[in-house]
Design a protein around this motif. Structure first.
Motif, mmCIF file in Angstrom:
data_model
loop_
_atom_site.group_PDB
_atom_site.id
_atom_site.type_symbol
_atom_site.label_atom_id
_atom_site.label_comp_id
_atom_site.label_asym_id
_atom_site.label_seq_id
_atom_site.Cartn_x
_atom_site.Cartn_y
_atom_site.Cartn_z
ATOM 1 N N GLU A 114 0.819 -1.219 0.000
ATOM 2 C CA GLU A 114 0.000 0.000 0.000
ATOM 3 C C GLU A 114 0.849 1.262 0.000
ATOM 4 O OE1 GLU A 114 -3.504 -1.754 -0.498
ATOM 5 O OE2 GLU A 114 -3.247 0.408 -0.229
ATOM 6 N N VAL A 115 0.607 2.120 -0.963
ATOM 7 C CA VAL A 115 1.323 3.392 -1.060
ATOM 8 C C VAL A 115 1.129 4.227 0.201
ATOM 9 C CG1 VAL A 115 1.361 5.597 -2.291
ATOM 10 C CG2 VAL A 115 1.252 3.459 -3.566
ATOM 11 N N SER A 116 -0.073 4.202 0.763
ATOM 12 C CA SER A 116 -0.405 5.061 1.898
ATOM 13 C C SER A 116 0.316 4.652 3.175
ATOM 14 C CB SER A 116 -1.912 5.043 2.145
ATOM 15 O OG SER A 116 -2.333 3.726 2.466
ATOM 16 N N LEU A 117 0.928 3.486 3.193
ATOM 17 C CA LEU A 117 1.610 3.017 4.397
ATOM 18 C C LEU A 117 3.107 3.295 4.352
ATOM 19 C CD1 LEU A 117 -0.294 -0.308 5.135
ATOM 20 C CD2 LEU A 117 -0.691 1.998 6.017
ATOM 21 N N TYR A 118 3.515 4.186 3.486
ATOM 22 C CA TYR A 118 4.901 4.662 3.437
ATOM 23 C C TYR A 118 4.907 6.148 3.764
ATOM 24 C CZ TYR A 118 6.329 0.282 1.260
ATOM 25 O OH TYR A 118 6.589 -1.041 1.010
ATOM 26 N N ASP A 119 5.872 6.566 4.565
ATOM 27 C CA ASP A 119 5.918 7.943 5.051
ATOM 28 C C ASP A 119 6.938 8.823 4.334
ATOM 29 O OD1 ASP A 119 5.556 6.417 8.229
ATOM 30 O OD2 ASP A 119 3.982 7.427 7.086
ATOM 31 N N TYR A 120 7.937 8.204 3.770
ATOM 32 C CA TYR A 120 9.028 8.975 3.169
ATOM 33 C C TYR A 120 9.234 8.498 1.738
ATOM 34 C CZ TYR A 120 9.758 9.412 8.175
ATOM 35 O OH TYR A 120 9.576 9.609 9.508
ATOM 36 N N TRP A 121 9.427 9.444 0.830
ATOM 37 C CA TRP A 121 9.562 9.138 -0.585
ATOM 38 C C TRP A 121 10.745 9.878 -1.183
ATOM 39 C CZ3 TRP A 121 6.273 5.905 -3.426
ATOM 40 C CH2 TRP A 121 5.190 5.392 -2.712
ATOM 41 N N GLY A 122 11.399 9.236 -2.136
ATOM 42 C CA GLY A 122 12.421 9.913 -2.907
ATOM 43 C C GLY A 122 11.799 10.714 -4.034
ATOM 44 N N GLN A 123 12.663 11.359 -4.811
ATOM 45 C CA GLN A 123 12.191 12.237 -5.868
ATOM 46 C C GLN A 123 11.892 11.489 -7.170
ATOM 47 O OE1 GLN A 123 15.313 11.694 -5.218
ATOM 48 N NE2 GLN A 123 16.359 11.537 -7.200
ATOM 49 N N GLY A 124 12.337 10.268 -7.267
ATOM 50 C CA GLY A 124 12.078 9.452 -8.443
ATOM 51 C C GLY A 124 13.206 9.511 -9.453
ATOM 52 N N THR A 125 13.349 8.436 -10.210
ATOM 53 C CA THR A 125 14.336 8.376 -11.288
ATOM 54 C C THR A 125 13.681 7.692 -12.493
ATOM 55 O OG1 THR A 125 16.601 7.716 -11.871
ATOM 56 C CG2 THR A 125 15.359 6.182 -10.498
ATOM 57 N N GLN A 126 13.893 8.276 -13.672
ATOM 58 C CA GLN A 126 13.232 7.784 -14.881
ATOM 59 C C GLN A 126 13.960 6.572 -15.430
ATOM 60 O OE1 GLN A 126 10.377 9.018 -16.680
ATOM 61 N NE2 GLN A 126 10.677 7.103 -17.809
ATOM 62 N N VAL A 127 13.186 5.535 -15.742
ATOM 63 C CA VAL A 127 13.706 4.364 -16.441
ATOM 64 C C VAL A 127 12.935 4.234 -17.750
ATOM 65 C CG1 VAL A 127 13.872 1.846 -16.426
ATOM 66 C CG2 VAL A 127 14.407 3.157 -14.351
ATOM 67 N N THR A 128 13.654 4.217 -18.852
ATOM 68 C CA THR A 128 13.031 4.081 -20.162
ATOM 69 C C THR A 128 13.622 2.868 -20.867
ATOM 70 O OG1 THR A 128 12.733 6.476 -20.330
ATOM 71 C CG2 THR A 128 12.570 5.206 -22.368
ATOM 72 N N VAL A 129 12.756 1.951 -21.261
ATOM 73 C CA VAL A 129 13.194 0.739 -21.952
ATOM 74 C C VAL A 129 12.679 0.816 -23.385
ATOM 75 C CG1 VAL A 129 13.247 -1.767 -21.962
ATOM 76 C CG2 VAL A 129 13.027 -0.517 -19.781
ATOM 77 N N SER A 130 13.600 1.027 -24.303
ATOM 78 C CA SER A 130 13.202 1.241 -25.694
ATOM 79 C C SER A 130 14.359 0.909 -26.614
ATOM 80 C CB SER A 130 12.774 2.688 -25.896
ATOM 81 O OG SER A 130 12.505 2.945 -27.261
ATOM 82 N N SER A 131 14.024 0.423 -27.801
ATOM 83 C CA SER A 131 15.061 0.172 -28.804
ATOM 84 C C SER A 131 15.206 1.383 -29.728
ATOM 85 C CB SER A 131 14.719 -1.083 -29.604
ATOM 86 O OG SER A 131 13.437 -0.970 -30.171
#
Length: 125
Positions: free
Chosen positions: A108-125
Motif C-alpha cells: 500500500e502506497v499510503s503506508l509509506y511515510d518517506y519518498w524519494g524524488q524518483g528516477t526515470q527508467v526508459t526501456v526502448s530500442s
C-alpha cells in the motif's frame, strides 16, 4: 530529517539491465521497511518490491518476479533495485519509499511515510 535519494535510471534497450540506488539519511535499516514503486504516464503508482528490515524478507510484484532483485547495504544506508531482462512495459518513474510502521504491509502506497524524488527508467530500442 529523513531523506531518500534515488539514482541509476536511464535509457536501456529491451533485455538490458539497470541498477537503481536509494540512499537514505535519517533512517536506520534495523526496523521498518523500504519499498520500490513505479509510475508510468497516466497510471497509478504500482508496487514493485520491498524489504522488511527486521526479517530480511523480500517481496516482489508478479510482473517483476525473477527479473528484479532488492538488496541493501547497511554500511552505506543504501538500498538497490537490480533490474534485469527489462521490457518496454517497465518504463516508468521509479521511487523508493520507507516507513517504520506496519513493516509487513508493503504494497500500500499510503503506508509509506518517506519518498524519494524518483528516477526515470526508459526501456526502448
Amino acid at each position: 530529517q529523513v531523506q531518500l535519494v534515488e539514482s541509476g535510471g536511464g535509457l536501456v534497450q529491451p533485455g538490458g539491465s539497470l541498477r537503481l540506488s536509494c540512499a537514505a539519511s535519517g533512517l536506520t535499516f534495523s526496523t521498518g521497511k523500504m519499498g520500490w514503486f513505479r509510475q508510468a504516464p497516466g497510471k497509478e503508482y504500482e508496487f514493485v518490491g520491498a524489504i522488511t528490515w527486521s526479517t530480511g524478507r523480500k517481496y516482489y510484484a508478479d510482473s517483476v518476479k525473477g527479473r528484479f532483485t532488492i538488496s541493501g547495504d547497511d554500511a552505506k544506508n543504501t538500498v538497490y533495485l537490480q533490474m534485469n531482462s527489462l521490457k518496454p512495459e517497465d518504463t516508468a518513474v521509479y521511487y523508493c519509499a520507507a516507513a517504520n510502521r506496519y513493516p509487513a504491509l508493503v504494497v500500500e502506497v499510503s503506508l509509506y511515510d518517506y519518498w524519494g524524488q524518483g528516477t526515470q527508467v526508459t526501456v526502448s530500442s
